[in-house]
Write a protein that holds these residues in place. Structure first.
Motif, PDB file in Angstrom:
ATOM      1  N   LYS A   9      -2.027  51.377  20.636  1.00 25.52           N
ATOM      2  CA  LYS A   9      -3.387  50.984  21.023  1.00 25.52           C
ATOM      3  C   LYS A   9      -4.337  51.209  19.843  1.00 25.52           C
ATOM      4  CE  LYS A   9      -4.331  52.211  25.422  1.00 25.52           C
ATOM      5  NZ  LYS A   9      -4.835  53.196  26.373  1.00 25.52           N
ATOM      6  N   ASN A  10      -4.202  52.372  19.218  1.00 22.09           N
ATOM      7  CA  ASN A  10      -5.079  52.685  18.082  1.00 22.09           C
ATOM      8  C   ASN A  10      -4.870  51.744  16.907  1.00 22.09           C
ATOM      9  OD1 ASN A  10      -6.116  54.794  19.517  1.00 22.09           O
ATOM     10  ND2 ASN A  10      -4.757  56.332  18.613  1.00 22.09           N
ATOM     11  N   LEU A  11      -3.679  51.154  16.853  1.00 19.05           N
ATOM     12  CA  LEU A  11      -3.404  50.201  15.760  1.00 19.05           C
ATOM     13  C   LEU A  11      -3.943  48.802  16.093  1.00 19.05           C
ATOM     14  CD1 LEU A  11       0.275  51.190  14.831  1.00 19.05           C
ATOM     15  CD2 LEU A  11      -1.747  51.453  13.373  1.00 19.05           C
ATOM     16  N   GLY A  12      -4.542  48.670  17.254  1.00 17.32           N
ATOM     17  CA  GLY A  12      -5.112  47.372  17.646  1.00 17.32           C
ATOM     18  C   GLY A  12      -4.050  46.360  18.044  1.00 17.32           C
ATOM     19  N   MET A  13      -2.905  46.859  18.549  1.00 20.31           N
ATOM     20  CA  MET A  13      -1.827  45.918  18.905  1.00 20.31           C
ATOM     21  C   MET A  13      -2.067  45.273  20.267  1.00 20.31           C
ATOM     22  SD  MET A  13       1.422  47.982  17.386  1.00 20.31           S
ATOM     23  CE  MET A  13       2.623  46.957  18.192  1.00 20.31           C
ATOM     24  N   HIS A  18       3.516  42.915  23.172  1.00 19.70           N
ATOM     25  CA  HIS A  18       4.470  43.816  22.533  1.00 19.70           C
ATOM     26  C   HIS A  18       5.505  44.341  23.540  1.00 19.70           C
ATOM     27  CE1 HIS A  18       5.592  47.798  20.612  1.00 19.70           C
ATOM     28  NE2 HIS A  18       5.986  46.913  19.734  1.00 19.70           N
ATOM     29  N   ASP A  19       5.056  44.533  24.795  1.00 21.71           N
ATOM     30  CA  ASP A  19       5.988  44.989  25.844  1.00 21.71           C
ATOM     31  C   ASP A  19       7.154  44.014  25.986  1.00 21.71           C
ATOM     32  OD1 ASP A  19       4.653  47.230  26.425  1.00 21.71           O
ATOM     33  OD2 ASP A  19       3.720  46.507  28.284  1.00 21.71           O
ATOM     34  N   ASN A  20       6.854  42.725  25.850  1.00 20.43           N
ATOM     35  CA  ASN A  20       7.918  41.723  25.993  1.00 20.43           C
ATOM     36  C   ASN A  20       8.980  41.898  24.905  1.00 20.43           C
ATOM     37  OD1 ASN A  20       6.477  40.602  28.078  1.00 20.43           O
ATOM     38  ND2 ASN A  20       5.440  39.107  26.777  1.00 20.43           N
ATOM     39  N   LEU A  21       8.528  42.221  23.709  1.00 18.42           N
ATOM     40  CA  LEU A  21       9.474  42.438  22.610  1.00 18.42           C
ATOM     41  C   LEU A  21      10.309  43.702  22.887  1.00 18.42           C
ATOM     42  CD1 LEU A  21      10.525  41.711  19.774  1.00 18.42           C
ATOM     43  CD2 LEU A  21       8.627  42.992  18.801  1.00 18.42           C
ATOM     44  N   CYS A  22       9.615  44.747  23.298  1.00 16.29           N
ATOM     45  CA  CYS A  22      10.315  46.014  23.573  1.00 16.29           C
ATOM     46  C   CYS A  22      11.332  45.847  24.701  1.00 16.29           C
ATOM     47  CB  CYS A  22       9.320  47.109  23.960  1.00 16.29           C
ATOM     48  SG  CYS A  22       8.250  47.563  22.602  1.00 16.29           S
ATOM     49  N   ALA A  23      11.086  44.891  25.587  1.00 14.49           N
ATOM     50  CA  ALA A  23      11.991  44.709  26.726  1.00 14.49           C
ATOM     51  C   ALA A  23      13.296  44.039  26.308  1.00 14.49           C
ATOM     52  CB  ALA A  23      11.298  43.874  27.803  1.00 14.49           C
ATOM     53  N   VAL A  24      13.248  43.159  25.317  1.00 11.29           N
ATOM     54  CA  VAL A  24      14.466  42.410  24.977  1.00 11.29           C
ATOM     55  C   VAL A  24      15.322  43.070  23.897  1.00 11.29           C
ATOM     56  CG1 VAL A  24      13.666  40.139  25.737  1.00 11.29           C
ATOM     57  CG2 VAL A  24      13.190  40.860  23.396  1.00 11.29           C
ATOM     58  N   LEU A  25      14.678  43.813  23.007  1.00 11.48           N
ATOM     59  CA  LEU A  25      15.418  44.345  21.858  1.00 11.48           C
ATOM     60  C   LEU A  25      16.578  45.284  22.248  1.00 11.48           C
ATOM     61  CD1 LEU A  25      15.417  44.038  18.761  1.00 11.48           C
ATOM     62  CD2 LEU A  25      14.156  46.170  18.660  1.00 11.48           C
ATOM     63  N   PRO A  26      16.361  46.249  23.146  1.00 10.59           N
ATOM     64  CA  PRO A  26      17.479  47.155  23.466  1.00 10.59           C
ATOM     65  C   PRO A  26      18.687  46.416  24.022  1.00 10.59           C
ATOM     66  CG  PRO A  26      15.408  48.012  24.335  1.00 10.59           C
ATOM     67  CD  PRO A  26      15.119  46.625  23.838  1.00 10.59           C
ATOM     68  N   GLU A  27      18.431  45.407  24.848  1.00 14.03           N
ATOM     69  CA  GLU A  27      19.559  44.684  25.438  1.00 14.03           C
ATOM     70  C   GLU A  27      20.330  43.920  24.353  1.00 14.03           C
ATOM     71  OE1 GLU A  27      18.534  42.318  28.868  1.00 14.03           O
ATOM     72  OE2 GLU A  27      20.495  41.320  28.703  1.00 14.03           O
ATOM     73  N   ALA A  28      19.568  43.261  23.480  1.00 17.49           N
ATOM     74  CA  ALA A  28      20.216  42.511  22.393  1.00 17.49           C
ATOM     75  C   ALA A  28      21.019  43.464  21.516  1.00 17.49           C
ATOM     76  CB  ALA A  28      19.159  41.790  21.564  1.00 17.49           C
ATOM     77  N   THR A 128       1.717  42.272  17.014  1.00 20.85           N
ATOM     78  CA  THR A 128       2.855  42.760  17.803  1.00 20.85           C
ATOM     79  C   THR A 128       3.849  43.587  16.987  1.00 20.85           C
ATOM     80  OG1 THR A 128       3.723  40.537  17.488  1.00 20.85           O
ATOM     81  CG2 THR A 128       2.866  41.068  19.678  1.00 20.85           C
ATOM     82  N   CYS A 129       3.479  43.962  15.768  1.00 20.34           N
ATOM     83  CA  CYS A 129       4.379  44.825  14.988  1.00 20.34           C
ATOM     84  C   CYS A 129       3.553  45.935  14.350  1.00 20.34           C
ATOM     85  CB  CYS A 129       5.106  44.027  13.910  1.00 20.34           C
ATOM     86  SG  CYS A 129       6.125  45.092  12.868  1.00 20.34           S
ATOM     87  N   PRO A 130       3.877  47.204  14.646  1.00 23.25           N
ATOM     88  CA  PRO A 130       3.073  48.305  14.097  1.00 23.25           C
ATOM     89  C   PRO A 130       3.102  48.367  12.568  1.00 23.25           C
ATOM     90  CG  PRO A 130       5.018  49.144  15.237  1.00 23.25           C
ATOM     91  CD  PRO A 130       4.942  47.690  15.537  1.00 23.25           C
ATOM     92  N   PHE A 131       4.243  48.020  11.965  1.00 24.70           N
ATOM     93  CA  PHE A 131       4.305  48.092  10.495  1.00 24.70           C
ATOM     94  C   PHE A 131       3.274  47.153   9.858  1.00 24.70           C
ATOM     95  CE2 PHE A 131       8.503  49.481  11.868  1.00 24.70           C
ATOM     96  CZ  PHE A 131       8.703  50.609  11.079  1.00 24.70           C
ATOM     97  N   PHE A 132       3.138  45.979  10.436  1.00 25.91           N
ATOM     98  CA  PHE A 132       2.165  45.020   9.899  1.00 25.91           C
ATOM     99  C   PHE A 132       0.726  45.496  10.108  1.00 25.91           C
ATOM    100  CE2 PHE A 132       4.218  41.063   8.507  1.00 25.91           C
ATOM    101  CZ  PHE A 132       5.531  41.301   8.873  1.00 25.91           C
ATOM    102  N   ARG A 133       0.513  46.343  11.121  1.00 27.55           N
ATOM    103  CA  ARG A 133      -0.832  46.867  11.368  1.00 27.55           C
ATOM    104  C   ARG A 133      -1.115  48.051  10.450  1.00 27.55           C
ATOM    105  NH1 ARG A 133      -3.361  43.118  13.270  1.00 27.55           N
ATOM    106  NH2 ARG A 133      -5.047  44.540  13.758  1.00 27.55           N
ATOM    107  N   ILE A 134      -0.087  48.834  10.162  1.00 26.50           N
ATOM    108  CA  ILE A 134      -0.273  50.084   9.412  1.00 26.50           C
ATOM    109  C   ILE A 134      -0.526  49.837   7.920  1.00 26.50           C
ATOM    110  CG2 ILE A 134       0.982  52.129   8.591  1.00 26.50           C
ATOM    111  CD1 ILE A 134       2.305  52.218  11.405  1.00 26.50           C
ATOM    112  N   ALA A 135       0.201  48.893   7.344  1.00 25.75           N
ATOM    113  CA  ALA A 135       0.120  48.715   5.884  1.00 25.75           C
ATOM    114  C   ALA A 135      -1.332  48.556   5.439  1.00 25.75           C
ATOM    115  CB  ALA A 135       0.963  47.528   5.458  1.00 25.75           C
ATOM    116  N   ASP A 136      -1.733  49.352   4.454  1.00 24.56           N
ATOM    117  CA  ASP A 136      -3.107  49.297   3.940  1.00 24.56           C
ATOM    118  C   ASP A 136      -3.293  48.102   3.026  1.00 24.56           C
ATOM    119  OD1 ASP A 136      -4.191  51.964   4.863  1.00 24.56           O
ATOM    120  OD2 ASP A 136      -2.409  52.632   3.770  1.00 24.56           O
TER     121      ASP A 136
END
Ligand code: BJ8
Length: 423
Positions: A9-13, A18-28, A128-136
């Motif tokens: 949330k703090n990263l403005g995501m 993003h929940d949709n991505l988190c839902a499919v990745l573990p299964e894949a 939808t990706c924290p790394f893309f939000r974090i990079a300065d």
């Protein structure tokens, strides 16, 4: 995965998306990775990183930022991590490897852009990706036209530095790349507020060299007749190497290599005898693009090596550590990086030589030359690559694909037929 919602949330995501991505990745991941038999125990670390992929490393990066460190996001193996690390910065790879991010990229880019670029832009703009939000700061390069134009769009949203890649490999081009690295060092110093000294750069060069050597050990084990690790697992190690802490990455890769070397001594293999050995060449496979490896390894083949930027191009050759002044160090860095053979160079005979050498070293039965749809560079170079392989008597299959599953069945049919032909 632990609870990282507050951080996201703090990263403005965009949390819903993003929940949709988190839902499919573990299964894949479960279907593709955890279903494999007899995996090395050392893969536990890399599996754990995937299980916490948008949590654990992002929170480390945020902690570092709180202590004043800057995070630089990169998209290409030509950008020298050493320079950033020497200024106490942190590098994180940002290439997008999922179809999930493509539609948000297509909102601003032509559909006829390579999926790697569309996914990378989409991951940022779709939030939808924290790394893309974090990079300065993002660091782009002038490798292909699609990327050059994408930087202009990303640059409207985030501070961006672009490194001007030479297109040829003449001595004056190495000179130019040296200058470009020196200029980049100045940008990094200004952005971090830290000065790069020869001592700090020497230490950073050593750190990244150690990581390269550890990854090379993992690859060395794949030359064995009895394969101690699958291609899928080796690919995962490479993909994570792009964004994990380099010292930890080297330690974990070394630990894995120890186990693989022991497995070789014990005659342990993850594939039945007679499995056909495949070298994959071509465009990079950013995480979580496991599509081709999964198809090959469920079609009677084993991937024994990748001549890609998520493979040998990432770790082969080290930077000379003996230089003790910045001029010589920048030059040594430029020389090592100009040894990478990307299709953005012309002429690019070195890549064909690499492929023929790797085919021999890894004792391959056949080569699959893969191109991401709309990558004109690798597509065009495929002609020369495939011609050279045929002349050397090495069977080759050229394929073009993207991140969707639409062509998976068709690819499987073609790859099965190719492997059958190798028999
Ligand atoms: S050194 S391969 S990481 S540029 S983005 S060129 S696939 S159309 S990624 Fe690359 Fe550096 Fe070269 Fe390696 Fe093609 Fe897509 Fe361009 Fe790509």
């Amino acid at each position: 995965m632990a609870d990282y919602v507050e951080m996201w949330k703090n990263l403005g995501m965009d949390l819903d998306k993003h929940d949709n991505l988190c839902a499919v990745l573990p299964e894949a991941f479960g279907d593709i990775y955890l279903s494999q038999d007899n995996r090395p125990e050392g893969m536990g670390f890399w599996d754990f990183v995937v299980s916490e992929i948008h949590g654990i490393r992002p929170s480390e990066l945020i902690e570092a930022q709180k202590k004043g460190q800057k995070v630089f996001g990169t998209f290409c193996v030509y950008v020298p991590d050493e320079v950033v690390i020497a200024a106490d910065g942190i590098v994180t790879g940002l290439c997008g490897g999922s179809q999930f991010w493509v539609p948000d990229g297509e909102a601003v880019l032509p559909k006829s852009t390579c999926p790697l670029i569309k996914a990378s832009v989409g991951a940022r703009l779709g939030k939808t990706c924290p790394f893309f939000r974090i990079a300065d700061m993002y660091v782009g390069e002038t490798t292909c036209d699609g990327k050059k134009k994408a930087w202009e769009i990303l640059g409207q949203d985030v501070p961006m530095h672009i490194m001007d890649m030479p297109q040829m490999k003449r001595p004056k081009d190495v000179e130019k790349w040296t200058e470009e690295i020196r200029e980049f060092a100045g940008v990094v110093e200004k952005f971090t507020g830290n000065t790069i000294t020869p001592e700090k750069l020497q230490k950073a060069i050593h750190t990244i060299n150690e990581k390269r050597k550890a990854l090379a050990r993992v690859y060395e084990a794949r030359k064995a007749d009895k394969l101690p690790i699958s291609g899928k697992d080796a690919l995962l190690v490479m993909q994570i190497a792009f964004f994990d802490d380099p010292v930890r990455c080297a330690q974990m890769a070394d630990k894995l290599a120890d186990e693989l070397e022991q497995r070789i001594k014990d005659g342990v293999s993850v594939f039945p005898e007679g499995t056909k050995r495949i070298l994959v060449t071509g465009t990079p496979m950013a995480i979580p693009n496991w599509k081709l490896h999964h198809i090959i390894e469920t079609s009677g083949g084993a991937v024994v090596c990748e001549e890609t930027c998520t493979g040998t191009r990432y770790f082969e050759n080290t930077v000379d550590e003996t230089k003790d002044n910045l001029d010589d160090q920048y030059r040594a860095i430029a020389e090592r990086y100009m040894g990478i053979n990307c299709a953005c160079f012309t002429p690019n005979h070195g890549r064909v030589d690499d492929i023929l050498r790797l085919a021999k070293e890894y004792k391959v039965d056949g080569v699959i030359d893969v191109n991401l749809k709309f990558c004109c560079l690798y597509d065009t170079e495929g002609y020369t690559v495939e011609k050279a392989l045929k002349e050397a008597g090495i069977p080759v299959l050229g394929i073009e694909t993207d991140y969707t599953d639409a062509d998976a069945q068709q690819l499987k049919t073609r790859i099965e037929a190719f492997i059958e032909m190798l028999n």
